[in-house]
Design a protein around this motif. Structure first.
Motif, PDB file in Angstrom:
ATOM      1  N   ASP A  26     -11.270  30.258 -17.477  1.00 10.52           N
ATOM      2  CA  ASP A  26     -12.189  31.393 -17.857  1.00 10.52           C
ATOM      3  C   ASP A  26     -13.713  30.610 -18.174  1.00 10.52           C
ATOM      4  OD1 ASP A  26     -12.001  29.867 -20.206  1.00 10.52           O
ATOM      5  OD2 ASP A  26     -10.869  31.434 -21.388  1.00 10.52           O
ATOM      6  N   GLN A  27     -13.839  29.402 -17.853  1.00 10.54           N
ATOM      7  CA  GLN A  27     -15.220  29.033 -18.132  1.00 10.54           C
ATOM      8  C   GLN A  27     -15.345  27.862 -16.747  1.00 10.54           C
ATOM      9  OE1 GLN A  27     -17.691  29.842 -20.425  1.00 10.54           O
ATOM     10  NE2 GLN A  27     -16.024  31.128 -21.114  1.00 10.54           N
ATOM     11  N   PRO A  28     -16.545  28.068 -16.405  1.00 10.85           N
ATOM     12  CA  PRO A  28     -16.867  27.260 -15.152  1.00 10.85           C
ATOM     13  C   PRO A  28     -17.032  25.601 -15.559  1.00 10.85           C
ATOM     14  CG  PRO A  28     -19.059  28.316 -15.889  1.00 10.85           C
ATOM     15  CD  PRO A  28     -17.527  29.161 -16.734  1.00 10.85           C
ATOM     16  N   THR A  29     -16.361  24.714 -14.572  1.00  5.90           N
ATOM     17  CA  THR A  29     -16.590  23.389 -14.974  1.00  5.90           C
ATOM     18  C   THR A  29     -17.072  22.863 -13.746  1.00  5.90           C
ATOM     19  OG1 THR A  29     -14.517  23.501 -16.482  1.00  5.90           O
ATOM     20  CG2 THR A  29     -15.028  21.332 -15.719  1.00  5.90           C
ATOM     21  N   GLY A  30     -18.045  21.817 -13.932  1.00  7.66           N
ATOM     22  CA  GLY A  30     -18.570  20.989 -12.844  1.00  7.66           C
ATOM     23  C   GLY A  30     -18.999  21.947 -11.761  1.00  7.66           C
ATOM     24  N   PHE A  31     -18.527  21.801 -10.269  1.00 10.83           N
ATOM     25  CA  PHE A  31     -18.708  22.588  -9.463  1.00 10.83           C
ATOM     26  C   PHE A  31     -17.701  23.828  -9.103  1.00 10.83           C
ATOM     27  CE2 PHE A  31     -19.836  18.271  -8.254  1.00 10.83           C
ATOM     28  CZ  PHE A  31     -21.153  18.413  -7.794  1.00 10.83           C
ATOM     29  N   THR A  32     -16.763  23.994 -10.227  1.00 15.83           N
ATOM     30  CA  THR A  32     -15.857  25.008 -10.138  1.00 15.83           C
ATOM     31  C   THR A  32     -16.121  26.276 -10.826  1.00 15.83           C
ATOM     32  OG1 THR A  32     -14.051  23.337  -9.889  1.00 15.83           O
ATOM     33  CG2 THR A  32     -13.408  25.562 -10.183  1.00 15.83           C
ATOM     34  N   SER A  33     -16.433  27.526 -10.131  1.00 16.10           N
ATOM     35  CA  SER A  33     -16.630  28.651 -11.049  1.00 16.10           C
ATOM     36  C   SER A  33     -15.620  29.778 -10.233  1.00 16.10           C
ATOM     37  CB  SER A  33     -18.069  29.024 -11.100  1.00 16.10           C
ATOM     38  OG  SER A  33     -18.740  28.734 -10.057  1.00 16.10           O
ATOM     39  N   ARG A  34     -15.930  30.787 -10.761  1.00 14.52           N
ATOM     40  CA  ARG A  34     -15.208  31.965 -10.182  1.00 14.52           C
ATOM     41  C   ARG A  34     -16.175  33.551 -10.297  1.00 14.52           C
ATOM     42  NH1 ARG A  34     -10.099  33.021 -14.189  1.00 14.52           N
ATOM     43  NH2 ARG A  34     -11.221  34.396 -15.913  1.00 14.52           N
ATOM     44  N   HIS A  35     -15.783  34.365  -9.601  1.00 11.40           N
ATOM     45  CA  HIS A  35     -16.678  35.503  -9.688  1.00 11.40           C
ATOM     46  C   HIS A  35     -17.049  35.887 -11.014  1.00 11.40           C
ATOM     47  CE1 HIS A  35     -13.537  38.525 -10.879  1.00 11.40           C
ATOM     48  NE2 HIS A  35     -12.965  37.753 -10.312  1.00 11.40           N
ATOM     49  N   ASP A  36     -16.387  36.027 -12.118  1.00  5.96           N
ATOM     50  CA  ASP A  36     -16.753  36.510 -13.348  1.00  5.96           C
ATOM     51  C   ASP A  36     -17.686  35.455 -14.020  1.00  5.96           C
ATOM     52  OD1 ASP A  36     -14.456  34.903 -13.743  1.00  5.96           O
ATOM     53  OD2 ASP A  36     -13.322  36.295 -14.861  1.00  5.96           O
ATOM     54  N   SER A  37     -17.836  34.372 -13.614  1.00  3.17           N
ATOM     55  CA  SER A  37     -18.569  33.321 -14.336  1.00  3.17           C
ATOM     56  C   SER A  37     -20.075  33.701 -13.883  1.00  3.17           C
ATOM     57  CB  SER A  37     -18.474  32.001 -13.531  1.00  3.17           C
ATOM     58  OG  SER A  37     -16.976  31.551 -14.079  1.00  3.17           O
ATOM     59  N   TRP A  38     -20.554  34.508 -12.863  1.00  6.06           N
ATOM     60  CA  TRP A  38     -21.573  34.524 -12.408  1.00  6.06           C
ATOM     61  C   TRP A  38     -22.324  35.991 -13.069  1.00  6.06           C
ATOM     62  CZ3 TRP A  38     -18.724  33.849  -7.371  1.00  6.06           C
ATOM     63  CH2 TRP A  38     -18.394  32.561  -7.313  1.00  6.06           C
ATOM     64  N   ARG A  39     -22.814  35.951 -14.271  1.00  5.94           N
ATOM     65  CA  ARG A  39     -23.388  37.126 -14.941  1.00  5.94           C
ATOM     66  C   ARG A  39     -24.406  37.879 -14.471  1.00  5.94           C
ATOM     67  NH1 ARG A  39     -22.139  35.849 -21.268  1.00  5.94           N
ATOM     68  NH2 ARG A  39     -24.043  34.700 -20.980  1.00  5.94           N
ATOM     69  N   TYR A  40     -25.077  37.223 -13.323  1.00  3.73           N
ATOM     70  CA  TYR A  40     -26.186  37.940 -13.003  1.00  3.73           C
ATOM     71  C   TYR A  40     -25.655  38.832 -11.902  1.00  3.73           C
ATOM     72  CZ  TYR A  40     -25.298  34.271  -9.437  1.00  3.73           C
ATOM     73  OH  TYR A  40     -24.618  33.301  -8.405  1.00  3.73           O
TER      74      TYR A  40
END
Length: 404
Positions: A337-351
């Motif tokens: 549920d939180q981005p780590t290093g290079f790994t993130s998902r669509h709901d990590s990008w709050r812009y």
């Protein structure tokens, strides 16, 4: 069950001697800027563009500062307007929605399937609902969708496709090079990609006007005639005055490093795929683990490996990640549920406006990923697969972790 892997998941191969020698030549003469040449000289950057255009079969190529810059430049050069919606994969990495936002546009995410490619039913729905004119298609982690079917959907809806080929340099779909289906394609030469210049990007297209705009955007000033793999000079007549300079050039030092690597890319691709298949073989028929099916029409180039734990709750996935890490195997979880290093998902990008993507969320909740640098031997891959197999089966069966 006490074997431990001691390799480094982020250590790449050293650059080939030819690349080191080429870099030293550039440093000795000092002409690092791509437009700083002597009479009769073709800059390293221009030569790289010519060679990469030939490698892909594209008419034109532009070398830029990064793969993300290439994506933004391609979108702007293709005519995307501020605030318009641009479709892209829900499963991708941050530079893709970042490039769309950098162009002043709004990402609209399309659901992913268990094969880690775009869901065509959702694509058709999102095209109709959004009115989008562009799809930035991410061949995420080297997984290529059925490009014949995808292009049929997009062409019928008059949606232009820009391909993100950061993970598919040298790959093919049905005999056609990855990047040759849409109006433009973008590649990365960041350290963890198939060519390594630390940072860098390449943009290809057969569209002369698109490439002329991208060239001006990259900061060519009025030196566009030095792009031997660029659009014809007459294409720039008005474009050179109407297009802003958003400097993002590649320099001759990075181009010099890349050219010898490009010459041996086929050999490198075979080496990556041998490691991928070794891991795949070692993880067949593991209880609770699902491998990604690869279609016959896909000729992949896999410098990473993905698998699913579809029935594992989050705490069980985390246990697999943790116990594998203790044994030296670094797994990245796309369901965190939180981005780590290079790994993130669509709901990590709050812009990006929050979007409901239940299918993607379900798949990412069990998706694990690992890098396969060519510093690993095939025997290393056997050990990595053994460790993953043992830990997944242990957690699946509910056995406690070994002590010590």
């Amino acid at each position: 069950m006490h074997e431990k892997f001691t390799g480094n998941f982020t250590q790449q191969q050293p650059l080939p001697e030819e690349a080191i020698e080429a870099a030293v030549r550039v440093m000795r003469h000092g002409r690092l800027h791509r437009y700083n040449v002597v009479d009769g000289e073709i800059a390293e950057t221009a030569a790289l563009e010519l060679e990469f255009a030939a490698f892909t079969g594209a008419k034109y190529c532009l070398a830029v500062a990064s793969g993300g810059y290439a994506l933004t430049a391609a979108l702007k050069a293709a005519g995307a307007k501020p605030d318009e919606k641009v479709l892209t994969n829900a499963f991708t990495l941050a530079p893709v929605p970042g490039a769309i936002a950098n162009a002043g546009c709004e990402p609209v995410f399309v659901e992913v399937t268990e094969q880690l490619v775009m869901d065509f039913d959702d694509l058709a729905l999102k095209i109709e609902a959004s009115g989008a004119r562009f799809l930035m298609l991410s061949h995420m982690r080297g997984h290529i969708a059925d490009m014949d079917a995808l292009m049929a959907i997009c062409e019928a809806a008059e949606v232009k496709v820009i391909e993100d080929c950061a993970h598919t340099m040298g790959a093919e779909w049905n005999g056609i090079s990855s990047g040759r289906h849409g109006i433009a394609a973008c590649y990365s030469t960041q350290t963890f990609k198939h060519l390594n210049s630390g940072e860098g990007g390449l943009l290809i297209s057969d569209d002369a006007e698109l490439m002329a705009r991208a060239t001006m955007l990259s900061g060519s000033y009025m030196l566009y005639d030095r792009h031997v793999a660029g659009a014809p000079a007459e294409t720039f007549a008005d474009i050179r005055l109407d297009t802003p300079n958003c400097s993002g050039r590649m320099d001759n030092l990075r181009a010099a490093i890349l050219r010898p690597q490009l010459a041996r890319l086929g050999e490198q691709c075979e080496a990556w795929n041998a490691r991928y298949r070794r891991i795949e073989s070692g993880l067949c028929n593991v209880s609770g683990l699902k491998l990604i099916n690869r279609p016959e029409k896909e000729a992949y180039v896999m410098s990473s490996f993905q698998f699913l734990l579809p029935d594992f709750p989050p705490n069980a996935v985390l246990e697999v990640v943790g116990t594998c890490e203790k044994r030296g195997v670094e797994l990245k979880w796309f369901g965190a549920d939180q981005p780590t290093g290079f790994t993130s998902r669509h709901d990590s990008w709050r812009y990006v406006p929050r979007q409901q993507l239940p299918q993607t969320d379900r798949i990412l909740s069990g998706l694990l990923d690992l890098r396969l640098p060519l510093t690993f031997s095939l025997e290393d891959c056997d050990l990595i697969a053994t460790i993953i197999r043992q830990e997944v089966e242990r957690v699946f069966q509910g056995d406690p972790a070994p002590q010590g």
